[in-house]
Design a protein around this motif. Structure first.
Motif, PDB file in Angstrom:
ATOM      1  N   PHE A  83      81.021 -31.520 -26.891  1.00 31.94           N
ATOM      2  CA  PHE A  83      81.030 -30.853 -25.587  1.00 31.94           C
ATOM      3  C   PHE A  83      79.664 -30.980 -24.919  1.00 31.94           C
ATOM      4  O   PHE A  83      78.679 -31.287 -25.564  1.00 31.94           O
ATOM      5  CB  PHE A  83      81.352 -29.363 -25.762  1.00 31.94           C
ATOM      6  N   ALA A  84      79.668 -30.743 -23.671  1.00 29.73           N
ATOM      7  CA  ALA A  84      78.398 -30.644 -22.953  1.00 29.73           C
ATOM      8  C   ALA A  84      77.989 -29.179 -22.992  1.00 29.73           C
ATOM      9  O   ALA A  84      78.766 -28.298 -22.649  1.00 29.73           O
ATOM     10  CB  ALA A  84      78.603 -31.078 -21.514  1.00 29.73           C
ATOM     11  N   THR A  85      76.788 -28.912 -23.423  1.00 28.72           N
ATOM     12  CA  THR A  85      76.386 -27.518 -23.587  1.00 28.72           C
ATOM     13  C   THR A  85      75.854 -26.942 -22.273  1.00 28.72           C
ATOM     14  O   THR A  85      75.598 -27.650 -21.325  1.00 28.72           O
ATOM     15  CB  THR A  85      75.291 -27.401 -24.664  1.00 28.72           C
ATOM     16  N   SER A  86      75.689 -25.647 -22.250  1.00 27.46           N
ATOM     17  CA  SER A  86      75.233 -24.979 -21.021  1.00 27.46           C
ATOM     18  C   SER A  86      73.718 -25.068 -20.878  1.00 27.46           C
ATOM     19  O   SER A  86      73.012 -25.458 -21.804  1.00 27.46           O
ATOM     20  CB  SER A  86      75.623 -23.508 -21.072  1.00 27.46           C
ATOM     21  N   GLU A  87      73.273 -24.656 -19.731  1.00 28.21           N
ATOM     22  CA  GLU A  87      71.835 -24.695 -19.472  1.00 28.21           C
ATOM     23  C   GLU A  87      71.067 -23.796 -20.442  1.00 28.21           C
ATOM     24  O   GLU A  87      69.973 -24.107 -20.878  1.00 28.21           O
ATOM     25  CB  GLU A  87      71.587 -24.246 -18.040  1.00 28.21           C
ATOM     26  N   THR A  88      71.703 -22.688 -20.801  1.00 26.05           N
ATOM     27  CA  THR A  88      71.061 -21.751 -21.712  1.00 26.05           C
ATOM     28  C   THR A  88      70.783 -22.443 -23.046  1.00 26.05           C
ATOM     29  O   THR A  88      69.708 -22.316 -23.624  1.00 26.05           O
ATOM     30  CB  THR A  88      72.010 -20.561 -21.981  1.00 26.05           C
ATOM     31  N   GLU A  89      71.782 -23.193 -23.492  1.00 30.32           N
ATOM     32  CA  GLU A  89      71.610 -23.912 -24.747  1.00 30.32           C
ATOM     33  C   GLU A  89      70.555 -25.002 -24.614  1.00 30.32           C
ATOM     34  O   GLU A  89      69.789 -25.252 -25.532  1.00 30.32           O
ATOM     35  CB  GLU A  89      72.948 -24.519 -25.175  1.00 30.32           C
ATOM     36  N   THR A  90      70.527 -25.623 -23.453  1.00 31.68           N
ATOM     37  CA  THR A  90      69.509 -26.647 -23.195  1.00 31.68           C
ATOM     38  C   THR A  90      68.132 -26.062 -23.450  1.00 31.68           C
ATOM     39  O   THR A  90      67.287 -26.652 -24.116  1.00 31.68           O
ATOM     40  CB  THR A  90      69.566 -27.082 -21.714  1.00 31.68           C
ATOM     41  N   ILE A  91      67.930 -24.900 -22.900  1.00 34.89           N
ATOM     42  CA  ILE A  91      66.614 -24.283 -23.000  1.00 34.89           C
ATOM     43  C   ILE A  91      66.304 -23.897 -24.443  1.00 34.89           C
ATOM     44  O   ILE A  91      65.202 -24.098 -24.940  1.00 34.89           O
ATOM     45  CB  ILE A  91      66.543 -23.086 -22.034  1.00 34.89           C
ATOM     46  N   TYR A  92      67.327 -23.401 -25.112  1.00 36.07           N
ATOM     47  CA  TYR A  92      67.138 -23.052 -26.519  1.00 36.07           C
ATOM     48  C   TYR A  92      66.745 -24.304 -27.308  1.00 36.07           C
ATOM     49  O   TYR A  92      65.812 -24.294 -28.105  1.00 36.07           O
ATOM     50  CB  TYR A  92      68.431 -22.447 -27.080  1.00 36.07           C
ATOM     51  N   TRP A 132      81.946 -39.746 -22.232  1.00 37.43           N
ATOM     52  CA  TRP A 132      81.357 -38.409 -22.076  1.00 37.43           C
ATOM     53  C   TRP A 132      82.332 -37.422 -21.461  1.00 37.43           C
ATOM     54  O   TRP A 132      82.237 -36.219 -21.688  1.00 37.43           O
ATOM     55  CB  TRP A 132      80.033 -38.493 -21.304  1.00 37.43           C
ATOM     56  N   LYS A 133      83.276 -37.923 -20.712  1.00 40.54           N
ATOM     57  CA  LYS A 133      84.305 -37.052 -20.136  1.00 40.54           C
ATOM     58  C   LYS A 133      85.119 -36.393 -21.247  1.00 40.54           C
ATOM     59  O   LYS A 133      85.395 -35.199 -21.195  1.00 40.54           O
ATOM     60  CB  LYS A 133      85.226 -37.893 -19.233  1.00 40.54           C
ATOM     61  N   THR A 134      85.457 -37.188 -22.254  1.00 45.28           N
ATOM     62  CA  THR A 134      86.231 -36.606 -23.358  1.00 45.28           C
ATOM     63  C   THR A 134      85.371 -35.653 -24.190  1.00 45.28           C
ATOM     64  O   THR A 134      85.862 -34.976 -25.073  1.00 45.28           O
ATOM     65  CB  THR A 134      86.807 -37.694 -24.297  1.00 45.28           C
ATOM     66  N   ARG A 135      84.085 -35.620 -23.919  1.00 39.89           N
ATOM     67  CA  ARG A 135      83.200 -34.680 -24.613  1.00 39.89           C
ATOM     68  C   ARG A 135      82.706 -33.577 -23.686  1.00 39.89           C
ATOM     69  O   ARG A 135      81.676 -32.983 -23.896  1.00 39.89           O
ATOM     70  CB  ARG A 135      82.025 -35.446 -25.230  1.00 39.89           C
ATOM     71  N   GLY A 136      83.430 -33.357 -22.618  1.00 40.48           N
ATOM     72  CA  GLY A 136      83.158 -32.171 -21.788  1.00 40.48           C
ATOM     73  C   GLY A 136      82.449 -32.417 -20.472  1.00 40.48           C
ATOM     74  O   GLY A 136      82.288 -31.504 -19.669  1.00 40.48           O
ATOM     75  N   PHE A 137      81.995 -33.638 -20.215  1.00 39.53           N
ATOM     76  CA  PHE A 137      81.308 -33.887 -18.948  1.00 39.53           C
ATOM     77  C   PHE A 137      82.317 -34.023 -17.818  1.00 39.53           C
ATOM     78  O   PHE A 137      83.275 -34.774 -17.929  1.00 39.53           O
ATOM     79  CB  PHE A 137      80.493 -35.189 -19.026  1.00 39.53           C
ATOM     80  N   LYS A 138      82.052 -33.310 -16.731  1.00 40.65           N
ATOM     81  CA  LYS A 138      82.998 -33.380 -15.613  1.00 40.65           C
ATOM     82  C   LYS A 138      82.467 -34.250 -14.482  1.00 40.65           C
ATOM     83  O   LYS A 138      83.218 -34.801 -13.705  1.00 40.65           O
ATOM     84  CB  LYS A 138      83.270 -31.972 -15.085  1.00 40.65           C
ATOM     85  N   LYS A 139      81.158 -34.350 -14.382  1.00 42.57           N
ATOM     86  CA  LYS A 139      80.588 -35.071 -13.226  1.00 42.57           C
ATOM     87  C   LYS A 139      80.118 -36.470 -13.606  1.00 42.57           C
ATOM     88  O   LYS A 139      80.072 -36.820 -14.773  1.00 42.57           O
ATOM     89  CB  LYS A 139      79.425 -34.262 -12.665  1.00 42.57           C
ATOM     90  N   ARG A 140      79.742 -37.227 -12.564  1.00 38.44           N
ATOM     91  CA  ARG A 140      79.283 -38.609 -12.791  1.00 38.44           C
ATOM     92  C   ARG A 140      77.963 -38.602 -13.566  1.00 38.44           C
ATOM     93  O   ARG A 140      77.047 -37.844 -13.219  1.00 38.44           O
ATOM     94  CB  ARG A 140      79.110 -39.307 -11.432  1.00 38.44           C
ATOM     95  N   ILE A 141      77.902 -39.416 -14.589  1.00 38.73           N
ATOM     96  CA  ILE A 141      76.661 -39.467 -15.367  1.00 38.73           C
ATOM     97  C   ILE A 141      75.555 -40.121 -14.531  1.00 38.73           C
ATOM     98  O   ILE A 141      75.829 -40.956 -13.674  1.00 38.73           O
ATOM     99  CB  ILE A 141      76.845 -40.213 -16.722  1.00 38.73           C
ATOM    100  N   THR A 142      74.320 -39.737 -14.812  1.00 36.79           N
ATOM    101  CA  THR A 142      73.202 -40.305 -14.044  1.00 36.79           C
ATOM    102  C   THR A 142      72.871 -41.704 -14.573  1.00 36.79           C
ATOM    103  O   THR A 142      73.218 -42.057 -15.702  1.00 36.79           O
ATOM    104  CB  THR A 142      71.928 -39.442 -14.154  1.00 36.79           C
TER     105      THR A 142
END
Ligand code: CTP
Length: 338
Positions: free
Chosen positions: A35-44, A248-258
């Motif tokens: 999955f793609a994690t949340s911003e909170t997890e990013t910071i952690y 990445w979509k199958t792993r939770g990404f909804k938007k276009r990758i950079t």
């Protein structure tokens, strides 16, 4: 919930205190591929990046590379560029924009200007340079150029930033929209001259995903006027990008990758050691609420991050990159190099 809602706009808040807050409420361990994690997890996760020593881990790289190989199938380690071998004469590409799906045929005139065959060898050490202003004052230029192969994004200017961002380039992306924003669609001879002159900074491949863009005509026009010897202007293979996007979509990404994130995926299939610089989707330094960071190292524009967030999910991407870093698959360089 409170933590999550407060951290939604972390780029405008004091990241340090948010990390501490999150740290006390969670002890999540990273897992990349589900999955793609949340911003909170990013910071952690960023916090663990700050405190842990980094080691490359060849077996984790092999596991992840294999996962990517399964996801990309025949596109793995191949077909990043449209060339005469992988694309027959008069081949028609289909691509989808938000509203419709379009078909574009490779004309004979374009086909004869494609490279004959692009080789995809294994590379010992790669640098991937993102465009964040965090790279300024890093003195990472030598470190970046030490790599056998350097990936760069969106024709970022080099000459004025050699000390921090290096000068070597082997694969530089060129977003077709740059033709509009910097070169007025090449509508006047002086725009063409300026464009060709600017492109002399780069070596080897200048990679433009023309066949994914509505601006395709401008973009393929470049092929016809391109006569530089320093590098080749090549076209991105649309299905390759699409495959990585689907992975990445199958792993939770909804938007276009950079572009930068795409390059990391390209590099994972080829490089034994991946070093990332200039990846930082925040507008401030993590340990200073007041020290701001430019969005792009080469210009002072202040982008509206909410607009960027409509297209890309850079927070989730960054959290994945941090997890890859923690697993020793890549190394994210943040701060000064010496
Ligand atoms: N990047 C980053 N932090 C920033 C700016 C950029 O991590 N503050 C990374 C992103 O992966 C981005 C790459 O560097 O794709 C190149 O930056 P940029 O030229 O700004 O890309 P964009 O135009 O934002 O987006 P795109 O990916 O659609 O080309």
């Amino acid at each position: 919930n409170e933590v999550v809602s407060r951290t939604r706009s972390a780029s405008k808040l004091n990241l340090h205190s948010i990390m501490e807050e999150y740290d006390s409420t969670s002890n999540r361990t990273g897992q990349i591929w589900n999955f793609a994690t949340s911003e909170t997890e990013t910071i952690y996760l960023y916090k663990t990046l700050l405190t842990k020593e980094h080691f490359f881990n060849a077996s984790n790289l092999a596991i992840f590379r294999n996962e990517l190989r399964l996801g990309l199938g025949s596109y793995f380690n191949n077909n990043v560029v449209i060339d005469q071998q992988n694309t027959p004469r008069n081949y028609t590409f289909t691509f989808e924009s938000k509203k419709k799906s379009s078909k574009k045929q490779i004309s004979d005139d374009i086909h004869k200007r494609l490279p004959n065959n692009i080789s995809y060898e294994v590379i010992p050490r790669c640098s991937i340079v993102g465009n964040s202003g965090l790279i300024l004052n890093s003195t990472c230029g030598n470190d970046i150029d030490k790599a056998d192969f350097v990936f760069r994004c969106n024709a970022a200017p080099l000459k004025a930033f050699v000390v921090d961002a290096g000068s070597k380039s082997n694969f530089t992306t060129f977003n077709p929209s740059i033709l509009e924003t910097r070169y007025q669609k090449l509508s006047q001879p002086d725009n063409v001259t300026r464009f060709l002159n600017d492109m002399k900074e780069y070596r080897e491949l200048l990679w433009a995903p023309c066949y994914t863009a509505v601006t395709m005509e401008n973009c393929t026009k470049v092929l016809k006027l391109y006569n530089l010897t320093e590098n080749k202007f090549v076209l991105g293979y649309p299905s390759h990008f699409k495959k990585v996007q689907e992975f990445w979509k199958t792993r939770g990404f909804k938007k276009r990758i950079t572009t930068g994130f795409y390059l990391v995926n390209v590099a994972i299939s080829r490089c034994r050691e991946l070093h990332l610089y200039g990846f930082w989707p925040f507008l401030q330094e993590v340990d200073s609420a007041i020290k701001s960071v430019r969005y792009h190292y080469f210009e002072e524009i202040k982008p509206d991050l909410s607009k960027v967030e409509k297209v890309h999910d850079m927070q989730s991407e960054f959290s994945v990159l941090l997890q890859l870093h923690n697993l020793g698959i890549i190394k994210i360089h943040i701060g000064r190099c010496n």
